[in-house]
Write a protein that holds these residues in place. Sequence first.
Motif, PDB file in Angstrom:
ATOM      1  N   TYR A  18     -12.055  -3.119  -2.973  1.00  0.00           N
ATOM      2  CA  TYR A  18     -10.747  -2.803  -2.410  1.00  0.00           C
ATOM      3  C   TYR A  18     -10.771  -2.979  -0.894  1.00  0.00           C
TER       4      TYR A  18
ATOM      5  N   THR B 213      -6.296  -4.156  -5.474  1.00  0.00           N
ATOM      6  CA  THR B 213      -7.349  -4.226  -4.451  1.00  0.00           C
ATOM      7  C   THR B 213      -7.000  -3.440  -3.199  1.00  0.00           C
TER       8      THR B 213
ATOM      9  N   PHE C 273     -13.081  -6.109  -0.079  1.00  0.00           N
ATOM     10  CA  PHE C 273     -12.725  -7.061  -1.130  1.00  0.00           C
ATOM     11  C   PHE C 273     -12.494  -8.455  -0.555  1.00  0.00           C
TER      12      PHE C 273
ATOM     13  N   SER D  23      -6.440   0.068  -2.552  1.00  0.00           N
ATOM     14  CA  SER D  23      -7.011   1.360  -2.190  1.00  0.00           C
ATOM     15  C   SER D  23      -8.210   1.720  -3.045  1.00  0.00           C
ATOM     16  N   LYS D  24      -8.927   2.743  -2.616  1.00  0.00           N
ATOM     17  CA  LYS D  24     -10.086   3.221  -3.370  1.00  0.00           C
ATOM     18  C   LYS D  24      -9.660   3.759  -4.727  1.00  0.00           C
TER      19      LYS D  24
ATOM     20  N   SER E 114       0.828  -1.209   0.000  1.00  0.00           N
ATOM     21  CA  SER E 114       0.000   0.000   0.000  1.00  0.00           C
ATOM     22  C   SER E 114       0.860   1.257   0.000  1.00  0.00           C
TER      23      SER E 114
ATOM     24  N   THR F  51      -7.330   2.668  -6.710  1.00  0.00           N
ATOM     25  CA  THR F  51      -7.179   1.593  -7.696  1.00  0.00           C
ATOM     26  C   THR F  51      -8.524   0.969  -8.038  1.00  0.00           C
ATOM     27  N   ALA F  52      -9.464   1.000  -7.085  1.00  0.00           N
ATOM     28  CA  ALA F  52     -10.802   0.484  -7.378  1.00  0.00           C
ATOM     29  C   ALA F  52     -11.503   1.355  -8.406  1.00  0.00           C
TER      30      ALA F  52
ATOM     31  N   TYR G  89      -1.192  -2.938 -13.629  1.00  0.00           N
ATOM     32  CA  TYR G  89      -1.645  -4.039 -12.783  1.00  0.00           C
ATOM     33  C   TYR G  89      -1.605  -5.379 -13.522  1.00  0.00           C
TER      34      TYR G  89
END
Length: 299
Positions: free
Chosen positions: A277, A249, A281, A251-252, A57, A254-255, A187
């Motif tokens: 996330y 998955t 998740f 953080s927000k 993270s 990346t979501a 990703y």
Amino acid sequence: MKVKKYMKWVFPFFIPIIILLIGKYNTDILIGISSCFLFLGFILMFNPTWIIKPSASELQLFKKNLKQKFEGYENDIDEIQRQLLRDFRISYVSHAVLGCIFLGFIYYCILLSIDSKFSYGSIIGLTILFLLFFLFESNSLLRSLFSRKERFITSYYCNLLKNKNFVDSLTLTNSDRKNGSTNFDEYWLNKNINIHDLIMSINQISKSFEKENEKWVLCDGHKSSSNQLNLAGFISALINKGYISKTITISKETAIVLKEIFYIPEQKSGKELQKLYGKGFKEFDVEYTKYFEEILLEL
């Protein structure tokens, strides 16, 4: 935990005492030990990852911060990349060299302490030097540009800026994102296939996706909140099969990348991303994952 956290601040006061005891016993041994630690210190200055191990993270946050430096310069990506790489290299090397010089000065003061027969003044001086070293190196009590963490960040930035995939991802403009052409490369682990090709392959076996306004739609339950469960299961299956990195998955932010690729209906609660996330998740029903894993096995 707090006791463990602050225990390291005892070392600057104990190290001079240890130096005194060893020096009184045998100065040759003290010089040998000090020389070894000086060498290890030099290695630490240029290899901050030797001790510090950032979490996934944290790495994602560092990458996000670096990307923000390119905002407003979409037409000059290559030039900004060269400037930043040059600046970060200079910063990294200069801070590491200054750290080595400071360690060399401490080593020199230890040799002077031997000559002065370890007077009270020399012991107090060594204590202050070690305290300053721990203070600037640890980054615990103040944000130091010379800290191990800052050296790691600049080194990590240099590696990212030399990474072709990362630089290519920066060329994606905001208009491209709005048109549904979000960059998924950072990703994606399997470079021989992209998300669109994979979905086309899945649809040849089982109709699971449709395209609506240039975005993919999960056919099953896409008109309700169950869509995020389906999508979370699909992403989980891709992770398990080694198609994409688990970092998506975290953080927000990346979501939101997933939301830019797939259609997820807005909900009044504002929680349309809650299963994509973080903790959310990890808590969704594994049946969704199994469904897509079975489909992927047929490809």
